[in-house]
Design an enzyme around this catalytic site. Structure first.
Site, short mmCIF file in Angstrom:
data_model
loop_
_atom_site.label_atom_id
_atom_site.label_comp_id
_atom_site.label_asym_id
_atom_site.label_seq_id
_atom_site.Cartn_x
_atom_site.Cartn_y
_atom_site.Cartn_z
N ASP A 127 0.85 -1.20 0.00
CA ASP A 127 0.00 0.00 0.00
C ASP A 127 0.88 1.25 0.00
OD1 ASP A 127 0.86 -0.09 2.61
OD2 ASP A 127 -1.12 0.22 3.51
N SER A 128 2.21 1.04 0.04
CA SER A 128 3.14 2.16 -0.18
C SER A 128 2.90 2.79 -1.55
CB SER A 128 4.59 1.69 -0.05
OG SER A 128 4.83 0.55 -0.85
N ASP A 176 -1.03 -6.44 -0.33
CA ASP A 176 -0.95 -5.77 0.98
C ASP A 176 -2.32 -5.22 1.34
OD1 ASP A 176 0.44 -4.87 3.17
OD2 ASP A 176 1.23 -3.07 2.18
N LYS A 230 -0.72 -9.73 3.00
CA LYS A 230 0.04 -9.26 4.17
C LYS A 230 -0.82 -8.26 4.93
CE LYS A 230 3.42 -5.98 3.96
NZ LYS A 230 2.87 -4.97 4.87
N GLU A 274 -0.71 -5.68 8.70
CA GLU A 274 0.17 -5.11 9.74
C GLU A 274 -0.40 -5.37 11.13
OE1 GLU A 274 0.86 -0.93 9.03
OE2 GLU A 274 1.47 -1.28 6.96
N GLU A 284 10.05 -4.85 9.95
CA GLU A 284 10.48 -3.59 9.35
C GLU A 284 11.14 -2.72 10.41
OE1 GLU A 284 7.55 -1.43 7.08
OE2 GLU A 284 8.83 0.34 6.93
O1 KIV Z 1 3.36 -1.01 1.64
C1 KIV Z 1 4.50 -1.46 1.64
O2 KIV Z 1 5.26 -1.37 0.68
C2 KIV Z 1 4.92 -2.12 2.84
C3 KIV Z 1 6.39 -2.10 3.08
C4 KIV Z 1 6.76 -0.80 3.70
C5 KIV Z 1 6.79 -3.23 3.90
O3 KIV Z 1 4.14 -2.58 3.63
#
Ligand code: KIV
Length: 284
Positions: free
Chosen positions: A49-50, A88, A118, A120, A187
């Site tokens: 989600d970056s 993500d 994934k 968090e 991270e």
């Molecule tokens: O969104 C993303 O790219 C991530 C990384 C910072 C691990 O979750």
């Protein structure tokens, strides 16, 4: 030239970890980059989600939606059919309930052909991981600096510096592993904490982003590696080439050539036969 690769699966990844062969993992958000990553032999891709920051220009990852994620993940899968692909889960698509978590994880699998998702968070997310895994979906955890909670963490900074916080992260890793997480991303935690967690992991792959060399593999943000994010480059990123500079120079040259009428030349366009052109002008 393109080369067909064998599909990377969880079995491939665990076999690498058993043999002590580090796993390579990168973020990716678009078709052409995915194609290059597949050709380069990268093991895993995270459509993070970056992308809210790197591709959409937001100041944080919080505004990213499932629709944003699905659109980009589908493009990445088209470019990288054999890489192990992780979607993500964006902000507020799993925090409110396990039902939300399972439904949105399922969208990544059904609509974007992901291999895993994934999310968090530590012990408070164990029931989400359990429910997703029970639905037959491989789940990655993410501990340490978790960008969706950056306000609560007090900024983008090292996590687990002190013994108490480090112990909590270590316990969280075990809890996520017991909940069924097939992998856990650490991270920005200290290298020795990452090493301890990796040594104690029995059923989860431990991956490092800025957490040192002793995990089962490494993750980097693609835009940081190639000078493609204009706002900053974090310490944990290594710059492998300055594509941003190459592109900027190319853009300036194009602008100049158009201005000076040096582009296009006859190599860049097509002509028309005289008789066809004469017929055209006669008919006007
Ligand atoms: O969104 C993303 O790219 C991530 C990384 C910072 C691990 O979750």
């Amino acid at each position: 030239m393109t080369e067909e690769r064998k599909k990377v699966t969880l079995t491939t990844l665990f076999s690498k970890a058993r043999k002590g062969e580090p796993i390579s993992w990168l973020t990716c958000y678009d078709y052409p980059t995915a194609f290059l990553q597949e050709q380069a032999g990268i093991d895993m891709i995270l459509v993070g989600d970056s992308l809210g920051m790197t591709m959409l220009g937001y100041d944080s990852t919080l505004p990213v939606t499932m629709s944003d994620m699905i659109r980009h993940t589908q493009a990445v899968r088209r470019g990288a059919p054999n890489v192990f692909l992780i979607g993500d889960m964006p902000y507020m698509t799993y925090q409110a309930s396990t039902e939300d978590a399972v439904r949105n994880a399922g969208r990544f699998m059904a609509e974007a052909s992901c291999d895993a998702i994934k999310l968090e968070g530590g012990r408070e997310m164990a029931d989400r991981i359990k429910a997703i895994v029970a639905a037959g979906i491989p789940a990655f955890g993410h501990l340490g600096l978790t960008p969706q909670s950056v306000a609560a963490l007090g900024g983008f900074k090292l996590q687990g510096k002190g013994a108490d916080q480090a112990k909590r992260i270590l316990e969280d890793a075990k809890i996520l592993e017991e909940a069924g997480a097939c992998a856990i991303l650490l991270e920005l935690v200290p290298d020795r904490l990452c090493k301890l967690i990796t040594e104690r992991a029995e059923n989860s792959l431990i991956m490092s982003l800025g957490s040192g060399p002793d995990a089962h593999g490494q993750l980097l943000i693609y835009h940081d590696m190639f000078g493609l994010y204009p706002k900053f480059t974090p310490k944990m990123a290594k710059v492998f080439g300055n594509a941003g500079e190459v592109i900027l120079n190319g853009l300036k040259a194009y602008h100049q050539e158009v201005k000076e009428k040096n582009f296009p030349t006859s190599e860049n366009y097509f002509g028309m036969k005289d008789e066809e052109f004469e017929e055209l002008t006669r008919s006007l």
